[in-house]
Design a protein around this motif. Structure first.
Motif, PDB file in Angstrom:
ATOM      1  N   ILE A 157      -0.109  -2.042   2.376  1.00 19.48           N
ATOM      2  CA  ILE A 157      -0.761  -2.076   3.810  1.00 19.48           C
ATOM      3  C   ILE A 157      -0.132  -3.269   4.587  1.00 19.48           C
ATOM      4  CG2 ILE A 157      -2.723  -0.882   3.006  1.00 19.48           C
ATOM      5  CD1 ILE A 157      -4.308  -3.681   3.659  1.00 19.48           C
ATOM      6  N   ILE A 158      -0.250  -3.021   6.127  1.00 17.32           N
ATOM      7  CA  ILE A 158      -0.056  -4.089   7.067  1.00 17.32           C
ATOM      8  C   ILE A 158      -1.297  -4.560   7.312  1.00 17.32           C
ATOM      9  CG2 ILE A 158       0.782  -4.537   9.297  1.00 17.32           C
ATOM     10  CD1 ILE A 158       3.122  -3.616   7.776  1.00 17.32           C
ATOM     11  N   VAL A 159      -1.409  -6.131   7.163  1.00 16.54           N
ATOM     12  CA  VAL A 159      -2.630  -6.531   7.328  1.00 16.54           C
ATOM     13  C   VAL A 159      -2.548  -6.977   8.796  1.00 16.54           C
ATOM     14  CG1 VAL A 159      -3.711  -8.686   7.202  1.00 16.54           C
ATOM     15  CG2 VAL A 159      -2.894  -7.793   5.057  1.00 16.54           C
ATOM     16  N   GLN A 160      -1.377  -7.281   9.500  1.00 16.29           N
ATOM     17  CA  GLN A 160      -1.485  -7.623  11.059  1.00 16.29           C
ATOM     18  C   GLN A 160      -0.045  -7.787  11.285  1.00 16.29           C
ATOM     19  OE1 GLN A 160      -4.489 -10.076  12.462  1.00 16.29           O
ATOM     20  NE2 GLN A 160      -3.349 -10.857  14.145  1.00 16.29           N
ATOM     21  N   PRO A 161       0.484  -7.121  12.299  1.00 17.67           N
ATOM     22  CA  PRO A 161       1.837  -7.464  12.986  1.00 17.67           C
ATOM     23  C   PRO A 161       1.770  -8.866  13.826  1.00 17.67           C
ATOM     24  CG  PRO A 161       0.720  -5.692  14.204  1.00 17.67           C
ATOM     25  CD  PRO A 161      -0.043  -6.022  13.116  1.00 17.67           C
ATOM     26  N   MET A 162       2.497  -9.689  13.642  1.00 18.08           N
ATOM     27  CA  MET A 162       2.522 -10.890  14.333  1.00 18.08           C
ATOM     28  C   MET A 162       2.767 -10.565  15.813  1.00 18.08           C
ATOM     29  SD  MET A 162       5.097 -13.169  11.969  1.00 18.08           S
ATOM     30  CE  MET A 162       5.107 -14.463  13.179  1.00 18.08           C
ATOM     31  N   GLU A 163       1.901 -11.203  16.799  1.00 21.52           N
ATOM     32  CA  GLU A 163       2.009 -11.081  17.936  1.00 21.52           C
ATOM     33  C   GLU A 163       3.923 -11.084  18.671  1.00 21.52           C
ATOM     34  OE1 GLU A 163      -0.015 -12.966  22.065  1.00 21.52           O
ATOM     35  OE2 GLU A 163      -0.952 -13.276  20.106  1.00 21.52           O
ATOM     36  N   GLY A 164       4.042 -10.274  19.146  1.00 19.94           N
ATOM     37  CA  GLY A 164       5.246 -10.177  19.875  1.00 19.94           C
ATOM     38  C   GLY A 164       6.503  -9.692  18.993  1.00 19.94           C
ATOM     39  N   SER A 165       6.332  -9.746  17.580  1.00 17.07           N
ATOM     40  CA  SER A 165       7.148  -9.197  16.737  1.00 17.07           C
ATOM     41  C   SER A 165       7.838  -7.975  16.833  1.00 17.07           C
ATOM     42  CB  SER A 165       6.578  -9.493  15.408  1.00 17.07           C
ATOM     43  OG  SER A 165       5.662  -8.478  14.968  1.00 17.07           O
ATOM     44  N   PRO A 166       8.973  -7.967  16.120  1.00 18.32           N
ATOM     45  CA  PRO A 166       9.489  -6.535  16.202  1.00 18.32           C
ATOM     46  C   PRO A 166       8.809  -5.555  15.728  1.00 18.32           C
ATOM     47  CG  PRO A 166      11.216  -7.981  15.417  1.00 18.32           C
ATOM     48  CD  PRO A 166       9.831  -8.664  15.419  1.00 18.32           C
ATOM     49  N   ASP A 203      -2.272  -0.114   8.785  1.00 16.43           N
ATOM     50  CA  ASP A 203      -1.401   1.007   8.411  1.00 16.43           C
ATOM     51  C   ASP A 203      -0.913   0.744   6.853  1.00 16.43           C
ATOM     52  OD1 ASP A 203      -1.297   1.815  10.918  1.00 16.43           O
ATOM     53  OD2 ASP A 203       0.660   0.626  11.371  1.00 16.43           O
ATOM     54  N   GLN A 204      -0.852   2.053   6.069  1.00 19.54           N
ATOM     55  CA  GLN A 204      -0.541   2.395   4.697  1.00 19.54           C
ATOM     56  C   GLN A 204       1.087   2.358   4.944  1.00 19.54           C
ATOM     57  OE1 GLN A 204      -2.596   5.229   2.732  1.00 19.54           O
ATOM     58  NE2 GLN A 204      -4.775   4.086   2.961  1.00 19.54           N
ATOM     59  N   ILE A 205       1.657   1.774   4.228  1.00 17.90           N
ATOM     60  CA  ILE A 205       3.177   1.781   4.002  1.00 17.90           C
ATOM     61  C   ILE A 205       3.245   2.874   2.956  1.00 17.90           C
ATOM     62  CG2 ILE A 205       5.305   0.712   3.601  1.00 17.90           C
ATOM     63  CD1 ILE A 205       4.064  -2.046   4.612  1.00 17.90           C
ATOM     64  N   LEU A 206       3.800   3.814   3.259  1.00 23.98           N
ATOM     65  CA  LEU A 206       4.093   4.789   2.351  1.00 23.98           C
ATOM     66  C   LEU A 206       5.474   4.911   1.720  1.00 23.98           C
ATOM     67  CD1 LEU A 206       2.322   8.032   3.961  1.00 23.98           C
ATOM     68  CD2 LEU A 206       1.505   6.404   2.529  1.00 23.98           C
ATOM     69  N   LYS A 207       6.554   4.673   2.616  1.00 22.86           N
ATOM     70  CA  LYS A 207       7.945   4.615   2.219  1.00 22.86           C
ATOM     71  C   LYS A 207       8.817   3.524   2.942  1.00 22.86           C
ATOM     72  CE  LYS A 207       8.079   9.616   1.354  1.00 22.86           C
ATOM     73  NZ  LYS A 207       8.902  11.149   1.689  1.00 22.86           N
ATOM     74  N   VAL A 208       9.833   2.990   2.218  1.00 19.50           N
ATOM     75  CA  VAL A 208      10.633   2.306   2.901  1.00 19.50           C
ATOM     76  C   VAL A 208      12.032   2.964   2.824  1.00 19.50           C
ATOM     77  CG1 VAL A 208      11.964   0.109   2.990  1.00 19.50           C
ATOM     78  CG2 VAL A 208       9.386   0.181   2.471  1.00 19.50           C
ATOM     79  N   ASN A 209      12.851   3.212   3.917  1.00 19.27           N
ATOM     80  CA  ASN A 209      13.997   3.987   4.145  1.00 19.27           C
ATOM     81  C   ASN A 209      13.865   5.069   3.056  1.00 19.27           C
ATOM     82  OD1 ASN A 209      15.099   2.005   5.632  1.00 19.27           O
ATOM     83  ND2 ASN A 209      15.801   0.863   4.202  1.00 19.27           N
ATOM     84  N   GLY A 210      12.755   6.053   3.203  1.00 18.10           N
ATOM     85  CA  GLY A 210      12.521   7.023   2.328  1.00 18.10           C
ATOM     86  C   GLY A 210      12.221   7.030   1.124  1.00 18.10           C
ATOM     87  N   GLU A 211      12.186   5.889   0.721  1.00 15.51           N
ATOM     88  CA  GLU A 211      11.920   5.602  -1.126  1.00 15.51           C
ATOM     89  C   GLU A 211      10.134   5.386  -0.959  1.00 15.51           C
ATOM     90  OE1 GLU A 211      12.741   2.571  -4.541  1.00 15.51           O
ATOM     91  OE2 GLU A 211      13.790   2.638  -2.806  1.00 15.51           O
ATOM     92  N   ASP A 212       9.545   6.031  -1.759  1.00 20.45           N
ATOM     93  CA  ASP A 212       8.241   5.871  -2.084  1.00 20.45           C
ATOM     94  C   ASP A 212       7.853   4.662  -2.680  1.00 20.45           C
ATOM     95  OD1 ASP A 212       5.521   6.120  -2.788  1.00 20.45           O
ATOM     96  OD2 ASP A 212       5.788   7.897  -3.901  1.00 20.45           O
ATOM     97  N   VAL A 213       6.767   3.726  -2.056  1.00 20.04           N
ATOM     98  CA  VAL A 213       6.538   2.540  -2.496  1.00 20.04           C
ATOM     99  C   VAL A 213       5.338   2.346  -3.256  1.00 20.04           C
ATOM    100  CG1 VAL A 213       8.305   1.235  -0.974  1.00 20.04           C
ATOM    101  CG2 VAL A 213       5.931   1.893  -0.016  1.00 20.04           C
ATOM    102  N   HIS A 214       4.445   3.628  -3.346  1.00 20.13           N
ATOM    103  CA  HIS A 214       3.109   3.280  -3.937  1.00 20.13           C
ATOM    104  C   HIS A 214       3.346   2.582  -5.281  1.00 20.13           C
ATOM    105  CE1 HIS A 214      -1.011   4.340  -4.759  1.00 20.13           C
ATOM    106  NE2 HIS A 214      -0.648   4.565  -5.951  1.00 20.13           N
ATOM    107  N   GLY A 215       2.470   1.810  -5.400  1.00 18.12           N
ATOM    108  CA  GLY A 215       2.472   0.953  -6.624  1.00 18.12           C
ATOM    109  C   GLY A 215       3.114  -0.238  -6.771  1.00 18.12           C
ATOM    110  N   ILE A 216       4.141  -0.339  -5.643  1.00 19.94           N
ATOM    111  CA  ILE A 216       5.221  -1.393  -5.679  1.00 19.94           C
ATOM    112  C   ILE A 216       4.548  -2.975  -5.662  1.00 19.94           C
ATOM    113  CG2 ILE A 216       5.508  -1.618  -3.327  1.00 19.94           C
ATOM    114  CD1 ILE A 216       8.244  -1.790  -3.593  1.00 19.94           C
TER     115      ILE A 216
END
Length: 423
Positions: free
Chosen positions: A133-142, A152-165
């Motif tokens: 999950i995203i705990v918090q984006p940094m202020e002014g960050s990309p 936010d729940q991060i489901l994939k990175v560049n199309g690759e499933d990351v559950h359990g990573i």
């Protein structure tokens, strides 16, 4: 004061920093040895007792069986096996996520992060129940500019499933040189369909302190970690706030993972009288050494409320505990994480490091915090889908909108300060 190798940190770290719980080599203290890059098997003349050395033979028997018998020979990677063995050893100490090994690249990344400059997307992450999950984006960050949100729940990175990573594996997938892109598939809280968010990595200069003036001359100051120069940044922010007419302060320590002890003491010195005990450091023999504030605090007189949550860890909870014990501030929020060891950094070959909790800290009143955390004066919980307001976002709201916001912890802090001002 202790040198800068003594620091207090929690595993909950920025995405460009998070360290894998791995190690480089089995050390001689376990009855083995390391010489010229070759691992030596234990012998009866090892530094441990004969009984320990004998028991350690089971490790090598298991090593040989895995190497020679496992169905997939390509999976037998000695370095990974060694790393896993050290991870298990350190886990038995009960200081998970704190006492740990940092390989060369991770140690370098953490040094860069604590210097306030790094390359990445600029977001704090965690893994809960195998879900990144995203705990918090940094202020002014990309990350913030691209539309990532807290929780936010991060489901994939560049199309690759990351559950359990693991957090460290996720870090390696997301981190990269400035100017390059990474696509995160995320599930926003309260929405049904996931979305793809493309983020361009950048070099990020990360201040430890951000602040804004809110209605009724309240300065909201967010201290996000205790990095190099954090004490100076906080002092400058407080001076600027006073020049702009600040009559009271909300110090936001939510999601602060900790950092350098000397910066913690510098921060405490801004709010407490000189020679006030900030923490007691207790070694393994039970001896206690106090850390005390320095002179020159610029906000020792202003009404103060401190916000904390379950992700306020290490140095953050030490500061909260010190202000609470001194009767200097009212704590609002949730119990802190409960990290209680002070790390000493030992440098290894090739820039790698091992960090060992050589002492533990107690509150100025001598209370143990390990596993319990600091209890707030007022328990106020934030809904899981609600992100804490940053100073910049809070400053966009007028007084009525601010008091109607979903950040009920900040709302309660403002109500308390209003009551104090009335008195």
């Amino acid at each position: 004061m202790r040198d800068s190798v003594s620091r207090v940190m929690r595993i909950q770290l920025p995405i460009w920093l998070v360290v894998p719980m791995v190690a480089l080599a089995l050390v001689a203290g376990l009855g083995g040895g390391y010489f010229g890059g070759v691992f030596l098997r234990p012998s009866s003349s090892g530094p441990e007792s004969a009984d320990v050395c004998t028991r350690f033979e089971n490790f090598w028997k298991t090593w040989d069986l895995a190497r020679d018998e496992y169905v997939d020979p390509s999976a037998v990677v000695p370095q990974k096996m060694i790393d896993g063995a050290i991870e298990g050893m350190l886990d038995t100490l009960g200081d998970n996520g704190h006492t740990r090994y940092l390989p060369t690249d991770i140690a370098k990344a953490e040094r860069e992060e604590l210097s306030g400059k790094f390359e990445g997307i600029g977001a704090y992450i965690d893994v809960k129940n195998d879900q990144p999950i995203i705990v918090q984006p940094m202020e002014g960050s990309p990350a913030e500019q691209a539309g990532l949100r807290s929780n936010d729940q991060i489901l994939k990175v560049n199309g690759e499933d990351v559950h359990g990573i693991s957090v460290s594996e996720l870090r390696n997938k997301v981190r990269g040189p400035k100017g390059t892109q990474v696509t995160l598939t995320v599930q926003h809280a309260g929405e049904t369909a996931p979305v793809d968010i493309v983020i361009t990595r950048a070099e990020i200069t990360s201040p430890s302190v951000t602040w804004r003036m809110l209605p009724n001359q309240v300065a909201l100051i967010h201290l996000n970690q205790f990095a190099e120069r954090s004490g100076d940044e906080l002092k400058q922010a407080l001076n600027d706030a006073r020049q702009q007419g600040a009559a009271s302060i909300v110090l936001d320590l939510r999601n602060n993972p900790g950092g350098y002890v000397n910066e913690l003491v510098a921060a405490a010195s801004q709010f407490l009288p000189v020679d006030t005990t900030v923490l007691l450091e207790q070694n393994r023999a039970g001896d206690k050494t106090p850390y005390k504030t320095a002179a020159g605090g610029v906000a020792t007189d202003l009404p103060l409320v401190v916000l904390v949550n379950n992700n306020s860890a290490s140095s953050a909870e030490i500061l909260a505990g010190a202000l609470k014990d001194a009767g200097r501030a009212r704590l609002i929020g949730e119990p802190t994480f409960g990290t209680a060891t002070v790390l000493r950094t030992f440098n290894l070959n090739d820039g790698a490091q091992v960090r060992i909790g050589t002492t533990q800290w107690l509150t100025p009143k001598g209370e143990v915090v390990r596993g319990k955390g600091i209890q707030p004066d007022e328990l106020v919980s934030l809904a899981p889908e609600v992100a804490p307001l940053t100073p910049a976002n809070a400053a966009k709201l007028d007084a009525q909108a601010l008091l109607s916001s979903d950040d009920v912890q900040l709302v309660r802090a403002l109500e308390v300060l209003k009551t104090l001002a009335g008195h």
